[in-house]
Design a protein around this motif. Structure first.
Motif, PDB file in Angstrom:
ATOM      1  N   LYS A 136       0.821  -1.210   0.000  1.00 36.92           N
ATOM      2  CA  LYS A 136       0.000   0.000   0.000  1.00 36.92           C
ATOM      3  C   LYS A 136       0.855   1.260   0.000  1.00 36.92           C
ATOM      4  CE  LYS A 136      -3.932  -2.135   2.342  1.00 36.92           C
ATOM      5  NZ  LYS A 136      -4.803  -2.149   3.544  1.00 36.92           N
ATOM      6  N   ARG A 137       2.108   1.137   0.454  1.00 38.08           N
ATOM      7  CA  ARG A 137       3.044   2.260   0.437  1.00 38.08           C
ATOM      8  C   ARG A 137       3.857   2.293  -0.860  1.00 38.08           C
ATOM      9  NH1 ARG A 137       2.031   0.798   5.512  1.00 38.08           N
ATOM     10  NH2 ARG A 137       2.377   2.242   7.252  1.00 38.08           N
ATOM     11  N   ASN A 138       3.480   1.465  -1.802  1.00 38.70           N
ATOM     12  CA  ASN A 138       4.198   1.361  -3.076  1.00 38.70           C
ATOM     13  C   ASN A 138       5.625   0.855  -2.856  1.00 38.70           C
ATOM     14  OD1 ASN A 138       4.518   1.477  -5.877  1.00 38.70           O
ATOM     15  ND2 ASN A 138       5.208   3.610  -5.854  1.00 38.70           N
ATOM     16  N   ILE A 139       5.785  -0.044  -1.892  1.00 40.56           N
ATOM     17  CA  ILE A 139       7.065  -0.678  -1.605  1.00 40.56           C
ATOM     18  C   ILE A 139       6.932  -2.163  -1.888  1.00 40.56           C
ATOM     19  CG2 ILE A 139       8.815  -1.166   0.143  1.00 40.56           C
ATOM     20  CD1 ILE A 139       7.906   1.323   1.628  1.00 40.56           C
ATOM     21  N   GLN A 140       7.787  -2.696  -2.736  1.00 34.77           N
ATOM     22  CA  GLN A 140       7.773  -4.121  -3.040  1.00 34.77           C
ATOM     23  C   GLN A 140       8.663  -4.840  -2.019  1.00 34.77           C
ATOM     24  OE1 GLN A 140       5.915  -5.727  -5.465  1.00 34.77           O
ATOM     25  NE2 GLN A 140       6.611  -7.550  -4.388  1.00 34.77           N
ATOM     26  N   LEU A 141       8.040  -5.400  -0.988  1.00 28.74           N
ATOM     27  CA  LEU A 141       8.780  -6.072   0.078  1.00 28.74           C
ATOM     28  C   LEU A 141       8.906  -7.549  -0.245  1.00 28.74           C
ATOM     29  CD1 LEU A 141      10.136  -6.035   2.849  1.00 28.74           C
ATOM     30  CD2 LEU A 141       7.864  -6.355   3.875  1.00 28.74           C
ATOM     31  N   SER A 142      10.122  -8.009  -0.369  1.00 32.96           N
ATOM     32  CA  SER A 142      10.398  -9.416  -0.668  1.00 32.96           C
ATOM     33  C   SER A 142      10.955 -10.074   0.581  1.00 32.96           C
ATOM     34  CB  SER A 142      11.397  -9.535  -1.825  1.00 32.96           C
ATOM     35  OG  SER A 142      11.649 -10.893  -2.140  1.00 32.96           O
ATOM     36  N   LEU A 143      10.298 -11.140   1.032  1.00 36.85           N
ATOM     37  CA  LEU A 143      10.693 -11.839   2.254  1.00 36.85           C
ATOM     38  C   LEU A 143      11.336 -13.170   1.898  1.00 36.85           C
ATOM     39  CD1 LEU A 143       7.493 -11.096   4.341  1.00 36.85           C
ATOM     40  CD2 LEU A 143       9.696  -9.949   4.497  1.00 36.85           C
ATOM     41  N   LEU A 144      12.487 -13.435   2.485  1.00 33.38           N
ATOM     42  CA  LEU A 144      13.224 -14.654   2.202  1.00 33.38           C
ATOM     43  C   LEU A 144      12.693 -15.808   3.048  1.00 33.38           C
ATOM     44  CD1 LEU A 144      16.832 -13.139   2.128  1.00 33.38           C
ATOM     45  CD2 LEU A 144      15.321 -13.577   0.190  1.00 33.38           C
ATOM     46  N   LEU A 145      13.177 -17.002   2.745  1.00 27.52           N
ATOM     47  CA  LEU A 145      12.791 -18.176   3.514  1.00 27.52           C
ATOM     48  C   LEU A 145      13.411 -18.121   4.912  1.00 27.52           C
ATOM     49  CD1 LEU A 145      13.130 -20.916   0.762  1.00 27.52           C
ATOM     50  CD2 LEU A 145      11.119 -19.633   1.438  1.00 27.52           C
ATOM     51  N   ARG A 195      13.683  14.060   3.515  1.00 24.47           N
ATOM     52  CA  ARG A 195      12.434  13.323   3.295  1.00 24.47           C
ATOM     53  C   ARG A 195      12.365  12.162   4.285  1.00 24.47           C
ATOM     54  NH1 ARG A 195      11.560  12.017  -2.954  1.00 24.47           N
ATOM     55  NH2 ARG A 195       9.483  11.550  -2.121  1.00 24.47           N
ATOM     56  N   THR A 196      11.134  11.747   4.603  1.00 28.25           N
ATOM     57  CA  THR A 196      10.954  10.659   5.566  1.00 28.25           C
ATOM     58  C   THR A 196      11.415   9.335   4.957  1.00 28.25           C
ATOM     59  OG1 THR A 196       8.690  10.194   4.831  1.00 28.25           O
ATOM     60  CG2 THR A 196       8.999  11.848   6.577  1.00 28.25           C
ATOM     61  N   LEU A 197      11.640   8.383   5.833  1.00 27.01           N
ATOM     62  CA  LEU A 197      12.057   7.060   5.371  1.00 27.01           C
ATOM     63  C   LEU A 197      10.988   6.433   4.494  1.00 27.01           C
ATOM     64  CD1 LEU A 197      14.134   4.771   5.526  1.00 27.01           C
ATOM     65  CD2 LEU A 197      13.009   3.991   7.620  1.00 27.01           C
ATOM     66  N   ARG A 198       9.734   6.653   4.839  1.00 27.65           N
ATOM     67  CA  ARG A 198       8.637   6.116   4.035  1.00 27.65           C
ATOM     68  C   ARG A 198       8.653   6.691   2.628  1.00 27.65           C
ATOM     69  NH1 ARG A 198       2.212   6.011   5.795  1.00 27.65           N
ATOM     70  NH2 ARG A 198       1.373   5.403   3.752  1.00 27.65           N
ATOM     71  N   GLU A 199       8.865   7.986   2.511  1.00 26.95           N
ATOM     72  CA  GLU A 199       8.901   8.615   1.188  1.00 26.95           C
ATOM     73  C   GLU A 199      10.105   8.140   0.382  1.00 26.95           C
ATOM     74  OE1 GLU A 199       6.768  12.873   2.425  1.00 26.95           O
ATOM     75  OE2 GLU A 199       8.952  12.694   2.347  1.00 26.95           O
ATOM     76  N   ALA A 238      17.895  -1.390  14.931  1.00 26.41           N
ATOM     77  CA  ALA A 238      16.878  -2.440  14.950  1.00 26.41           C
ATOM     78  C   ALA A 238      15.529  -1.943  14.435  1.00 26.41           C
ATOM     79  CB  ALA A 238      16.736  -3.008  16.361  1.00 26.41           C
ATOM     80  N   ARG A 239      15.067  -0.783  14.911  1.00 26.53           N
ATOM     81  CA  ARG A 239      13.745  -0.305  14.515  1.00 26.53           C
ATOM     82  C   ARG A 239      13.779   1.207  14.312  1.00 26.53           C
ATOM     83  NH1 ARG A 239       9.594  -3.877  18.356  1.00 26.53           N
ATOM     84  NH2 ARG A 239      10.111  -5.894  17.403  1.00 26.53           N
ATOM     85  N   CYS A 240      13.676   1.616  13.064  1.00 24.06           N
ATOM     86  CA  CYS A 240      13.677   3.037  12.696  1.00 24.06           C
ATOM     87  C   CYS A 240      12.277   3.432  12.242  1.00 24.06           C
ATOM     88  CB  CYS A 240      14.691   3.298  11.577  1.00 24.06           C
ATOM     89  SG  CYS A 240      16.400   2.949  12.030  1.00 24.06           S
ATOM     90  N   ASP A 241      11.744   4.462  12.859  1.00 25.59           N
ATOM     91  CA  ASP A 241      10.392   4.934  12.542  1.00 25.59           C
ATOM     92  C   ASP A 241      10.358   5.464  11.113  1.00 25.59           C
ATOM     93  OD1 ASP A 241       7.868   6.012  12.445  1.00 25.59           O
ATOM     94  OD2 ASP A 241       8.030   7.061  14.367  1.00 25.59           O
ATOM     95  N   GLU A 242       9.384   4.979  10.334  1.00 27.88           N
ATOM     96  CA  GLU A 242       9.291   5.379   8.932  1.00 27.88           C
ATOM     97  C   GLU A 242       8.864   6.830   8.765  1.00 27.88           C
ATOM     98  OE1 GLU A 242       6.344   3.291   6.754  1.00 27.88           O
ATOM     99  OE2 GLU A 242       4.692   3.790   8.126  1.00 27.88           O
ATOM    100  N   GLU A 243       8.321   7.444   9.806  1.00 32.09           N
ATOM    101  CA  GLU A 243       7.870   8.830   9.712  1.00 32.09           C
ATOM    102  C   GLU A 243       8.987   9.831  10.019  1.00 32.09           C
ATOM    103  OE1 GLU A 243       5.104   9.600   8.441  1.00 32.09           O
ATOM    104  OE2 GLU A 243       4.339   7.539   8.359  1.00 32.09           O
ATOM    105  N   LEU A 244      10.168   9.350  10.381  1.00 35.97           N
ATOM    106  CA  LEU A 244      11.297  10.240  10.640  1.00 35.97           C
ATOM    107  C   LEU A 244      12.120  10.409   9.368  1.00 35.97           C
ATOM    108  CD1 LEU A 244      12.560   8.960  14.116  1.00 35.97           C
ATOM    109  CD2 LEU A 244      11.061  10.912  13.631  1.00 35.97           C
ATOM    110  N   THR A 245      12.746  11.560   9.238  1.00 36.71           N
ATOM    111  CA  THR A 245      13.612  11.807   8.090  1.00 36.71           C
ATOM    112  C   THR A 245      14.953  11.094   8.282  1.00 36.71           C
ATOM    113  OG1 THR A 245      14.539  13.820   9.050  1.00 36.71           O
ATOM    114  CG2 THR A 245      12.524  14.044   7.717  1.00 36.71           C
ATOM    115  N   LEU A 246      15.679  10.939   7.188  1.00 36.11           N
ATOM    116  CA  LEU A 246      16.995  10.314   7.281  1.00 36.11           C
ATOM    117  C   LEU A 246      17.933  11.147   8.152  1.00 36.11           C
ATOM    118  CD1 LEU A 246      17.602   9.056   3.628  1.00 36.11           C
ATOM    119  CD2 LEU A 246      16.700   7.802   5.582  1.00 36.11           C
TER     120      LEU A 246
END
Length: 349
Positions: free
Chosen positions: A116-125, A239-243, A175-183
């Motif tokens: 939905k964020r236009n991100i193609q997330l590929s998950l490995l085995l 720009r935010t990490l999400r953008e 470990a966990r970076c908020d997607e709403e924060l800028t780089l």
């Protein structure tokens, strides 16, 4: 005379040693059937012929030469194959043999939210080391990603411990970076000397800290495109990490290069978009608009089922979010995952 005859017959049973050629052979290799007389000759034959001495149970044997020994060997071999297949069938590590189908509930949520964020997330085995390292978390009640990010500071003051790194980069993982924060905000812990992490890494990151956030450039490691090993995307610090991740393909979690020059890391070239996506790597269609195509009578049955499952997930997601109290905890998330798993399993059946 009889004793001499018996001795000659016994010595001719295997013949002369084929390695030294001077003594009577006592052994026959189960694999290549070379006749040997001693352990020394056995070792020589294994070394020269690159033979492991293990009988090949799949070797063709004519029906006319089949004996009870070969029949019993084939039966035991088929039993071993059956046990091996059954073990793999119930092994949770090898349960999911396709990247994008039948994912566990948390991973299904992450992939749907990323789409939905236009991100193609590929998950490995599950047995891949990159998958084990991934700590990306989706707070689905607040609809927010917390990404794991690997920061690679290019041309750090001291060489990294990994001598095989061609660009001599220092690697740090958040470990966990908020997607709403800028780089820029995410990197303050490494650049702002008022923070403890920046002071600890002063000797290693002195060049990047001297240049400051305004003089740094950010480059995302490309995934899912041709020649991805030497290509990267340019990211904007304000720009935010999400953008920044929108329109990109991410394998498990993003890897971002940090340089104090306007050029990409040595050996890398800049790519502007995901239009050159490699279908074999991502396992999905390269056209991003294909996900929004309407389901028609000519759509394959398997595609219809997957589309219906996504819609079911969205319905459950909306209902659960609407009736949640807004307080998120790991225990609540685990309960929700279990409930949704039963819900989706009943629907699939």
């Amino acid at each position: 005379m009889s004793e001499k005859a018996d001795t000659s017959v016994k010595s001719l049973r295997l013949g002369v040693c084929e390695v030294c050629g001077g003594k009577e052979a006592h052994y026959a290799c189960p694999k290549c059937e070379v006749k040997t007389c001693s352990v020394a000759c056995v070792q020589i034959h294994k070394r020269e012929l690159v033979c492991d001495g293990v009988r090949d149970r799949t070797k063709f044997v004519p029906l006319s030469e089949m004996t009870e020994r070969e029949l019993l060997s084939d039966y035991c071999f088929l039993e071993e194959c059956t046990r091996y297949a059954d073990d793999r069938k119930f092994d949770l590590v090898k349960r999911y043999t396709q990247q994008q189908r039948y994912l566990p509930v948390p991973q299904h949520r992450m992939r749907a939210a990323a789409q939905k964020r236009n991100i193609q997330l590929s998950l490995l085995l599950p047995h891949f080391s990159r998958h084990k390292e991934n700590t990306t978390f989706l707070d689905w009640k607040r609809n927010r990603f917390f990404w794991r990010i690997d920061w690679l500071f290019v041309n750090a003051a001291e060489e990294d411990e990994d001598q095989d790194d061609p660009i001599k980069s220092a690697r740090f993982a958040d470990a966990r970076c908020d997607e709403e924060l800028t780089l820029a905000n995410l990197l303050l812990k490494y650049l702002d000397l008022q923070q403890e992490t920046a002071r600890e890494k002063r000797k290693l990151l002195v060049r990047h800290q001297t240049v400051g956030i305004g003089g740094l450039s950010f480059w995302l490691q490309a995934e899912g495109v041709r020649r991805s090993a030497t290509r990267c995307y340019h990211l904007e610090a304000n720009r935010t990490l999400r953008e920044n991740l929108s329109g990109k393909t991410i394998v498990e979690f993003p890897t971002i290069f940090v340089t104090y020059s306007r050029q990409p890391p040595a050996g890398y070239e800049t790519i502007d978009s995901d239009k050159e996506s490699d279908d074999d790597l991502t396992g999905t269609a390269s056209d991003p608009e294909s996900e929004d195509e309407p389901i028609s009578a000519h759509t394959p049955k398997k595609a219809k089922v997957l589309h219906d499952l996504n819609e079911i997930h969205d319905v459950y997601h909306a209902l659960a979010a609407a009736y949640s109290d807004g307080n998120d905890s790991e225990a609540d998330a685990a309960d929700d995952c279990e409930i949704e798993g039963v819900f989706r399993e009943d629907i699939e059946l």
